[in-house]
Design an enzyme around this catalytic site. Structure first.
Site, mmCIF file in Angstrom:
data_model
loop_
_atom_site.group_PDB
_atom_site.id
_atom_site.type_symbol
_atom_site.label_atom_id
_atom_site.label_comp_id
_atom_site.label_asym_id
_atom_site.label_seq_id
_atom_site.Cartn_x
_atom_site.Cartn_y
_atom_site.Cartn_z
ATOM 1 N N SER A 175 0.731 -1.328 0.075
ATOM 2 C CA SER A 175 0.110 -0.172 0.036
ATOM 3 C C SER A 175 0.958 1.080 -0.058
ATOM 4 O O SER A 175 0.336 2.315 -0.627
ATOM 5 C CB SER A 175 -1.174 -0.017 1.178
ATOM 6 O OG SER A 175 -0.184 -0.085 2.281
ATOM 7 N N HIS A 203 -4.933 -3.273 -3.208
ATOM 8 C CA HIS A 203 -4.587 -2.140 -4.003
ATOM 9 C C HIS A 203 -4.415 -2.838 -5.452
ATOM 10 O O HIS A 203 -4.126 -2.145 -6.498
ATOM 11 C CB HIS A 203 -3.463 -1.468 -3.636
ATOM 12 C CG HIS A 203 -3.420 -0.836 -2.564
ATOM 13 N ND1 HIS A 203 -4.078 0.542 -2.220
ATOM 14 C CD2 HIS A 203 -3.418 -1.228 -1.282
ATOM 15 C CE1 HIS A 203 -4.268 0.846 -1.245
ATOM 16 N NE2 HIS A 203 -3.630 -0.056 -0.540
ATOM 17 N N LYS A 235 -11.433 1.040 -2.783
ATOM 18 C CA LYS A 235 -10.529 1.349 -3.527
ATOM 19 C C LYS A 235 -10.769 1.589 -5.047
ATOM 20 O O LYS A 235 -11.494 2.443 -5.286
ATOM 21 C CB LYS A 235 -8.901 0.933 -3.269
ATOM 22 C CG LYS A 235 -8.770 1.176 -1.883
ATOM 23 C CD LYS A 235 -7.612 0.393 -1.247
ATOM 24 C CE LYS A 235 -7.531 1.016 0.058
ATOM 25 N NZ LYS A 235 -6.909 -0.077 1.281
HETATM 26 C C1 LIG Z 1 -6.923 0.077 2.560
HETATM 27 C C2 LIG Z 1 -6.191 -1.416 3.149
HETATM 28 C C3 LIG Z 1 -6.950 -2.184 4.025
HETATM 29 C C4 LIG Z 1 -8.323 -1.876 4.676
HETATM 30 O O1 LIG Z 1 -9.455 -1.721 3.619
HETATM 31 P P1 LIG Z 1 -10.757 -0.907 4.296
HETATM 32 O O2 LIG Z 1 -11.755 -1.500 3.459
HETATM 33 O O3 LIG Z 1 -10.275 0.552 3.859
HETATM 34 O O4 LIG Z 1 -10.848 -1.039 5.736
HETATM 35 C C5 LIG Z 1 -6.551 -3.440 4.029
HETATM 36 N N1 LIG Z 1 -5.403 -3.669 3.329
HETATM 37 C C6 LIG Z 1 -4.731 -3.202 2.606
HETATM 38 C C7 LIG Z 1 -3.290 -3.570 1.900
HETATM 39 C C8 LIG Z 1 -5.060 -1.723 2.637
HETATM 40 O O5 LIG Z 1 -4.277 -0.957 1.568
#
Ligand SMILES: *Cc1c(COP(=O)(O)O)cnc(C)c1O
Length: 393
Positions: A175, A203, A235
């Site tokens: 991330s 991602h 995302k």
């Molecule tokens: C954003 C993210 C999460 C969390 O997801 P949410 O739905 O925003 O709680 C989990 N793992 C990774 C690698 C992330 O980037």
């Protein structure tokens, strides 16, 4: 009582104090932050779907048809047919036998890891894994071995030296760095050492692989190689929620055991309606991924020429490495004065000495908006960066 105020002050002095900006309007590259218009290069809305009219329409008709609240947890009476339709759609999209819809990616990771590993077991976790994975590992009560980032040689030694139930967990696309885990090597090590591999591709889905089907499929790995894959919908999918995809037996196990799945209210069914529509868009819109890749390529070549220190990433996550947190804040502030919003990422989100500007791209950005970012970076370049550019010519 602890001196909380003093701790806050220390944070400020260390350049680590965080603030929330007040954003208004729908999420798109042009935003209003604390009342001022800014061009944002820091959201995770990689495909520009967060405000897509078709998704807003789908959510609206879902609301009219199914009402608003989730009303109950999935195991009481909250498991709506719209949730189930989304799970089937996500299973087909990820080319896996099933999927389980969670409220957030954070909860998915915490729920999966604590269900799959416990006292007496060992979890092997990449040093740069997302905070939700770290928290899941801590909560599980298992022994946690953190291996250096993407270091499969060290992981191999750790696996060989460990008995009992073993779980390896990694981000697919990291991330804060944008690089992709060595998934084929990890899968082969897990096969060799009878370990269960979990990949969180929050991602990767939407951006990586054929039709955005993620890093695991892109690496040619099956459900046998990687039994559990986590994805988020907040995302690239532009909605909200998360999922775990894998074989029905393991998903059934999670329904029985994952506490963050069981003990929480189901998401509004209309959100699942919108997410189904989003999966269709992600799957079919090759044009968005193509445009995104062109933006990323042009940014990399031009920012590198300016002397900025980029990271080996081919994804929409394109961090500019700075190092010192104060210096990272200075560059972020200089960009904001020029109307560009890129947040500085500092410890504890990234390791000490690795503060950076996490530039992210969206298919909603235009070439002209990329030019604005590049101009602002040129005008704001710190001394060390311009020196590097001069040394390069
Ligand atoms: C954003 C993210 C999460 C969390 O997801 P949410 O739905 O925003 O709680 C989990 N793992 C990774 C690698 C992330 O980037």
């Amino acid at each position: 009582m602890r001196d909380f105020a003093a701790e806050l002050e220390q944070r400020r002095e260390a350049g680590l104090y965080r603030i929330r900006r007040h954003m208004s309007g729908p999420h798109q590259p042009m935003l209003t932050a604390d009342g001022d218009p800014v061009l944002a290069f820091c959201s995770n809305d990689y495909l520009g779907l967060a405000s897509h009219p078709e998704l807003v329409d789908a959510a609206t008709s879902g609301l009219v048809e199914h009402g608003l609240g989730g009303a109950s947890s999935h195991l009481i009476c909250g498991h709506h047919s719209e949730h189930h339709r989304l799970e089937d759609r996500l299973a087909a999209f990820t080319r896996r036998s099933g999927a389980l819809f969670f409220s957030t990616g954070y909860m998915a990771n915490v729920g999966v890891i604590t269900a799959i590993a416990g006292k007496g077991d060992t979890i092997f976790s990449d040093a740069l894994n997302h905070a939700s994975i770290i928290d899941g590992c801590r909560l599980s009560g298992a022994q946690v071995n953190i291996y250096p980032h993407a270091d499969t040689a060290t992981l191999a030694e750790q696996l060989a030296a460990t008995d009992g139930h073993k779980v390896v967990v990694t981000d697919g696309v990291f991330s804060m760095d944008g690089d992709i885990a060595p998934l084929r090597e990890l899968a082969s090590l897990c096969r060799q050492h009878d370990a269960l591999l979990i990949v969180d591709d929050a991602h990767g889905f939407g951006c990586v692989g054929p039709q955005g089907r993620g890093a695991v499929l892109d690496a040619g790995l099956s459900e046998e190689d990687v039994p559990l894959v986590v994805g988020t919908l907040g995302k690239a999918f532009g909605t909200s929620g998360a999922f775990v995809a894998g074989p029905p037996m393991l998903l059934d196990y999670l329904v029985q055991k994952a506490r963050s799945y069981i003990y929480t209210t189901a998401m509004p069914p209309a959100l699942a309606t919108a997410s189904c529509r989003s999966v269709d868009l992600v799957e079919h819109d090759e044009h968005r991924r193509g445009h995104l890749a062109r933006l990323v390529n042009r940014f990399r070549s031009e920012a590198a020429t300016m002397g900025y220190d980029l990271m080996p990433s081919a994804t929409p996550i394109q961090p500019i490495m700075i190092g010192d947190p104060h210096e990272a804040m200075r560059l972020s502030t200089a960009l904001e004065k020029r109307g560009i919003l890129v947040t500085a990422i500092r410890p504890p989100t990234v390791p000490k000495g690795e503060s950076r500007l996490r530039v992210t791209f969206s298919a909603a950005h235009t070439e002209d908006q990329l030019d604005q970012l590049l101009d602002a970076l040129r005008e704001s370049a710190p001394r060390a960066v311009t020196d590097r550019a001069l040394a390069n010519v």
